[in-house]
Scaffold this motif. Sequence first.
Motif, PDB file in Angstrom:
ATOM      1  N   SER A 111       0.769  -1.273  -0.168  1.00 42.61           N
ATOM      2  CA  SER A 111       0.147   0.038  -0.084  1.00 42.61           C
ATOM      3  C   SER A 111       0.899   1.361   0.083  1.00 42.61           C
ATOM      4  O   SER A 111       0.639   2.321  -0.559  1.00 42.61           O
ATOM      5  CB  SER A 111      -0.904  -0.077   1.193  1.00 42.61           C
ATOM      6  OG  SER A 111      -0.116  -0.116   2.399  1.00 42.61           O
ATOM      7  N   PHE A 112       2.051   1.179   0.543  1.00 43.56           N
ATOM      8  CA  PHE A 112       2.924   2.294   0.682  1.00 43.56           C
ATOM      9  C   PHE A 112       3.331   2.622  -0.673  1.00 43.56           C
ATOM     10  O   PHE A 112       3.670   3.708  -1.040  1.00 43.56           O
ATOM     11  CB  PHE A 112       3.910   2.196   1.617  1.00 43.56           C
ATOM     12  CG  PHE A 112       5.099   3.316   1.741  1.00 43.56           C
ATOM     13  CD1 PHE A 112       4.763   4.504   2.224  1.00 43.56           C
ATOM     14  CD2 PHE A 112       6.570   3.071   1.309  1.00 43.56           C
ATOM     15  CE1 PHE A 112       5.619   5.570   2.137  1.00 43.56           C
ATOM     16  CE2 PHE A 112       7.237   4.269   1.394  1.00 43.56           C
ATOM     17  CZ  PHE A 112       7.025   5.464   1.795  1.00 43.56           C
ATOM     18  N   LEU A 113       3.792   1.610  -1.526  1.00 41.17           N
ATOM     19  CA  LEU A 113       4.221   1.868  -3.036  1.00 41.17           C
ATOM     20  C   LEU A 113       3.367   2.500  -3.800  1.00 41.17           C
ATOM     21  O   LEU A 113       3.564   3.469  -4.472  1.00 41.17           O
ATOM     22  CB  LEU A 113       4.676   0.356  -3.579  1.00 41.17           C
ATOM     23  CG  LEU A 113       5.775  -0.080  -2.970  1.00 41.17           C
ATOM     24  CD1 LEU A 113       6.082  -1.433  -3.376  1.00 41.17           C
ATOM     25  CD2 LEU A 113       7.171   0.720  -3.271  1.00 41.17           C
ATOM     26  N   ILE A 114       2.003   2.035  -3.581  1.00 48.20           N
ATOM     27  CA  ILE A 114       0.790   2.783  -4.422  1.00 48.20           C
ATOM     28  C   ILE A 114       0.600   4.069  -3.805  1.00 48.20           C
ATOM     29  O   ILE A 114       0.552   5.138  -4.727  1.00 48.20           O
ATOM     30  CB  ILE A 114      -0.483   2.094  -3.804  1.00 48.20           C
ATOM     31  CG1 ILE A 114      -0.432   0.589  -4.536  1.00 48.20           C
ATOM     32  CG2 ILE A 114      -1.723   2.729  -4.632  1.00 48.20           C
ATOM     33  CD1 ILE A 114      -0.578   0.486  -5.887  1.00 48.20           C
ATOM     34  N   THR A 115       0.739   4.558  -2.476  1.00 50.63           N
ATOM     35  CA  THR A 115       0.778   5.773  -1.962  1.00 50.63           C
ATOM     36  C   THR A 115       1.882   6.821  -2.700  1.00 50.63           C
ATOM     37  O   THR A 115       1.704   7.596  -3.284  1.00 50.63           O
ATOM     38  CB  THR A 115       0.749   6.073  -0.737  1.00 50.63           C
ATOM     39  OG1 THR A 115      -0.242   5.132  -0.083  1.00 50.63           O
ATOM     40  CG2 THR A 115       0.596   7.316  -0.019  1.00 50.63           C
ATOM     41  N   ILE A 116       3.069   5.970  -2.650  1.00 47.33           N
ATOM     42  CA  ILE A 116       4.141   6.821  -3.172  1.00 47.33           C
ATOM     43  C   ILE A 116       3.897   7.361  -4.660  1.00 47.33           C
ATOM     44  O   ILE A 116       4.100   8.469  -5.408  1.00 47.33           O
ATOM     45  CB  ILE A 116       5.555   6.022  -3.311  1.00 47.33           C
ATOM     46  CG1 ILE A 116       6.000   6.159  -1.860  1.00 47.33           C
ATOM     47  CG2 ILE A 116       6.660   6.724  -4.113  1.00 47.33           C
ATOM     48  CD1 ILE A 116       7.249   5.203  -1.536  1.00 47.33           C
ATOM     49  N   LEU A 117       3.529   6.323  -5.568  1.00 49.86           N
ATOM     50  CA  LEU A 117       3.249   6.809  -6.926  1.00 49.86           C
ATOM     51  C   LEU A 117       1.922   7.629  -7.102  1.00 49.86           C
ATOM     52  O   LEU A 117       1.856   8.408  -8.171  1.00 49.86           O
ATOM     53  CB  LEU A 117       2.769   5.488  -7.633  1.00 49.86           C
ATOM     54  CG  LEU A 117       3.929   4.633  -8.046  1.00 49.86           C
ATOM     55  CD1 LEU A 117       3.453   3.422  -8.814  1.00 49.86           C
ATOM     56  CD2 LEU A 117       4.916   5.230  -9.016  1.00 49.86           C
ATOM     57  N   ARG A 118       1.037   8.012  -6.100  1.00 47.28           N
ATOM     58  CA  ARG A 118      -0.071   8.797  -6.216  1.00 47.28           C
ATOM     59  C   ARG A 118       0.407   9.990  -5.708  1.00 47.28           C
ATOM     60  O   ARG A 118      -0.300  11.150  -6.323  1.00 47.28           O
ATOM     61  CB  ARG A 118      -1.159   8.156  -5.051  1.00 47.28           C
ATOM     62  CG  ARG A 118      -2.083   7.293  -5.841  1.00 47.28           C
ATOM     63  CD  ARG A 118      -3.446   7.232  -5.006  1.00 47.28           C
ATOM     64  NE  ARG A 118      -4.345   6.161  -5.879  1.00 47.28           N
ATOM     65  CZ  ARG A 118      -5.700   6.179  -5.291  1.00 47.28           C
ATOM     66  NH1 ARG A 118      -6.079   6.662  -4.440  1.00 47.28           N
ATOM     67  NH2 ARG A 118      -6.485   5.367  -6.050  1.00 47.28           N
ATOM     68  N   ILE A 119       1.319  10.272  -5.006  1.00 43.24           N
ATOM     69  CA  ILE A 119       1.713  11.501  -4.603  1.00 43.24           C
ATOM     70  C   ILE A 119       2.222  12.303  -5.562  1.00 43.24           C
ATOM     71  O   ILE A 119       1.679  13.672  -5.833  1.00 43.24           O
ATOM     72  CB  ILE A 119       2.883  11.543  -3.511  1.00 43.24           C
ATOM     73  CG1 ILE A 119       2.049  10.983  -2.013  1.00 43.24           C
ATOM     74  CG2 ILE A 119       3.438  12.686  -3.101  1.00 43.24           C
ATOM     75  CD1 ILE A 119       3.157  10.580  -1.073  1.00 43.24           C
ATOM     76  N   PRO A 120       3.043  11.931  -6.683  1.00 43.11           N
ATOM     77  CA  PRO A 120       3.419  12.712  -7.531  1.00 43.11           C
ATOM     78  C   PRO A 120       2.032  13.088  -8.388  1.00 43.11           C
ATOM     79  O   PRO A 120       2.368  14.319  -8.949  1.00 43.11           O
ATOM     80  CB  PRO A 120       4.293  11.927  -8.352  1.00 43.11           C
ATOM     81  CG  PRO A 120       5.154  10.888  -7.573  1.00 43.11           C
ATOM     82  CD  PRO A 120       3.983  10.669  -6.458  1.00 43.11           C
ATOM     83  N   ARG A 121       1.346  12.466  -8.654  1.00 42.24           N
ATOM     84  CA  ARG A 121       0.095  12.817  -9.347  1.00 42.24           C
ATOM     85  C   ARG A 121      -0.497  13.905  -8.795  1.00 42.24           C
ATOM     86  O   ARG A 121      -0.991  15.010  -9.496  1.00 42.24           O
ATOM     87  CB  ARG A 121      -0.808  11.589  -9.597  1.00 42.24           C
ATOM     88  CG  ARG A 121      -0.350  10.594 -10.615  1.00 42.24           C
ATOM     89  CD  ARG A 121      -1.229   9.222 -10.356  1.00 42.24           C
ATOM     90  NE  ARG A 121      -2.621   9.428 -10.852  1.00 42.24           N
ATOM     91  CZ  ARG A 121      -3.638   8.916 -10.740  1.00 42.24           C
ATOM     92  NH1 ARG A 121      -3.460   7.663 -10.071  1.00 42.24           N
ATOM     93  NH2 ARG A 121      -4.602   9.077 -10.910  1.00 42.24           N
ATOM     94  N   ILE A 122      -0.728  13.754  -7.556  1.00 43.65           N
ATOM     95  CA  ILE A 122      -1.282  14.750  -6.582  1.00 43.65           C
ATOM     96  C   ILE A 122      -0.676  16.232  -6.712  1.00 43.65           C
ATOM     97  O   ILE A 122      -1.364  17.291  -6.952  1.00 43.65           O
ATOM     98  CB  ILE A 122      -1.614  14.442  -5.211  1.00 43.65           C
ATOM     99  CG1 ILE A 122      -2.533  13.242  -5.189  1.00 43.65           C
ATOM    100  CG2 ILE A 122      -2.284  15.515  -4.414  1.00 43.65           C
ATOM    101  CD1 ILE A 122      -2.762  12.591  -3.670  1.00 43.65           C
ATOM    102  N   LEU A 123       0.701  15.997  -6.744  1.00 44.71           N
ATOM    103  CA  LEU A 123       1.559  17.324  -6.851  1.00 44.71           C
ATOM    104  C   LEU A 123       1.378  17.879  -8.218  1.00 44.71           C
ATOM    105  O   LEU A 123       1.274  19.196  -8.215  1.00 44.71           O
ATOM    106  CB  LEU A 123       3.040  17.046  -6.439  1.00 44.71           C
ATOM    107  CG  LEU A 123       3.282  16.488  -4.907  1.00 44.71           C
ATOM    108  CD1 LEU A 123       4.625  16.308  -4.735  1.00 44.71           C
ATOM    109  CD2 LEU A 123       2.830  17.802  -3.859  1.00 44.71           C
TER     110      LEU A 123
END
Length: 596
Positions: A406-418
Amino acid sequence: GQERCLMFITGYAVMAGAAERLVLGYDSFGNICGRKNTPVKGAPLSGRDMTNKKYVFFLNSCSLEMQNLKISSLSLCVSSCPQEQLNSLEDLQSFARNNGSCLCIYNVNISSYTLNPKAAELCPTLPVPPSKSFPLFNRCVPQNPECYSKYASVLISMVNEMDVCHRILSGIFAGRDTVIGLSVFALAFSLILVLAFRFIRTVLIHTLIALVIFGMFFVSGVLWWLYYDYRNDPSTELETEKANVKFLLGYAIFSTIVTVVLLSLILVLRKRLQFTVQLFRIVGKIIGRIPFLLFQPFWTFLILVVFWVFWVAVLLSLGTAGTAQTTSGGQVEYRALPGIYYMAWYLFIGLIWTSEFILACQQMTIAGAVVTCYLNRNKNNPPPHPVLSSISVLFCYHLGTAVKGSFLITILRIPRILLLYLYSILKQKVGEYKPALFSCLFKCCFFCFWCQESCLRYFNQHAYTTTAINGTNFCISAKDAVSVLAKNSTKLASISCFGDFILFLGKVFVVCFTVFGGLMAFNYHRELQAWVVPLLLVGFFACLISHSFLSVFEVTADAIFLCFAIDMETNDGSAERPYFVDQELLVNRCDNRKNI
C-alpha cells in the motif's frame, strides 16, 4: 511513525477545531448558534446556551459592509427571524415577548427595550425589514428588495473571498447526509453484482453490458445538460457556482471520452463473452467452497466507512482550527492557526495510504483463503474456516507485506497529486493563455503515473498471492511473482484479460449510477455550496466500494491461476508429484487453451 503523527493531528483538530461554525454560523461574541458554548476569556457575552437559537441575525442588515473578510455589523443568535417589518422599539419588545426571539444584544432585558437610553446602539437599526431564514447557512435574509440586494452583494463578496478550503469544507459538511446515503446506495449495487456474478450466465453478461452502455450515455447526457443549464443561468455570481460550471464541463468531457473508449472495447471483445462465462463459472465453484469470501467485502466496507467518517470529521475540525481572540466591546474573532495546510496534506496522504492498506488486507485475506483451499489434497473435504485462518496468518506474519504494498501505491499517487496541484497554480498565474505544450506535458506525465500505478496494483496482487503460497516477505514474493508471470504471460493474459474487463464494467456500472444519483441530489442545492467536491467524494467512495466487493472475483481468479501456474511448474502429475488442482479445473484449462 505515521500512526503517532495521525493521532497528534487528530487530537489537535479535536481540541482546536469547530466544524459547526462553517454551517451553523456564530454571533459577534463567539457563540455558535444552535448549540451550547464555552466562555471565551474577555468576552462576557460568550459561553451562552444557543440550543434553541439557530439563526444568525445582523443588527444592521440593510447597510452591511465588508472589512477584512468580516461583516462590520454586530450579529446575534436568534430563535426566529422577524416575518414582518418592525418600526419601533415597542415592536421589537412585542416581537420578543410573543416569539421568544430577542433581537437586541443579550444583556438588554426585554422590559427595558423602550427605557434604555443606549437602545439605538444595542438594538437593530430601525425599521427592521422582514426576513426569512436562509436554509444553508442559517442566516436571516431580509426580504425588502433594497435591503436584500445590499445583503446579497456583501454575502456574495464574503463567500467569493473566503478561503477555497473553507468553501470546500462547508460543501462537504452541508452535503454529508447525501454522501453517506449515496455510499450506501453504491454498497447495495455492489452486493447485487456480487450475487449476480456468483450465478453468472451469458444473458447476464449481455444485460450488464447493455446497462453500462445506457448508464454511460445517460450520465454523459445529464452532465452536458447541467453544464449548459448552469452556463446560461444569469444568476450565477458566486465563485462556488462558477467552480461548479467548470467542474461540470470537465466531468462531461471525461464521461464522454470514457463512454467512447468503453464502446470501442466492447465491440473488440464481444466475441470473448462465452469464454468469460466459463472463467467465472470456475471461480464461482471455488467461491462455493468458501462461501464466507462473499462476506469479506462487507467487513472491509464497514472498516472503510468508519475510517472515512473519522477522516472527514478530523478534516472538518482541522479546517476550522483557530484561536478565539477578543476585540473591543467584548466581541470575538477567530484567527487561523499556522501550519494547518501542512497538516491537511499529511492527513490526505494518510487517507490514501490507510485506504490502500485496508484494501490490501482484503486482497491478502482472499488470496490466503483461496490458496488454502487450492493446496488441499482432499477436494471433497475442504479445510475448516479458511477465511479465519487467512486473517490469523495475515495479522501474525504478513501485515508488513500489506503495509509495503500500500505504501508503494501511495508513493506513486503523491506525484500525481502534486502535478495536479502545480497545474492548478500555474493555470491561475498564466490565466487564459495556456500553452499547448505545457498542457500536453502535464497530461502525459499524469497518464504515465497512472499507468505505473495500475501496473503496480497488478503486481502487488500477485505478490500477495505468492506470499500466501510461500510465506515469504514482500520483496521476495514480488520477485517470484514477476518470474512466474514472465514465464506464463501469454497464458495468464488470455485467461484474466476478459474477466477483468467484465469486472471493470461492473465497477463502471456502480460508479455511473451512484454519480447520477449524486447529480440529481446535489443539483437541488445550488446556492453557496461547492457541491462538486462532495460529488467527487461520492464517485471516489463508490469506486472504492465497488472495487472492494468485485475484487473478490478478481483476486480469486488471479490467485487460482497463479497457483495453477506454480503447480504446473512444481509438479508433473505423477504419483510422486501429483497436481494440487482438481481434475475439472484442469480439463477446463486444457479446453480453453485449445480455444485460444
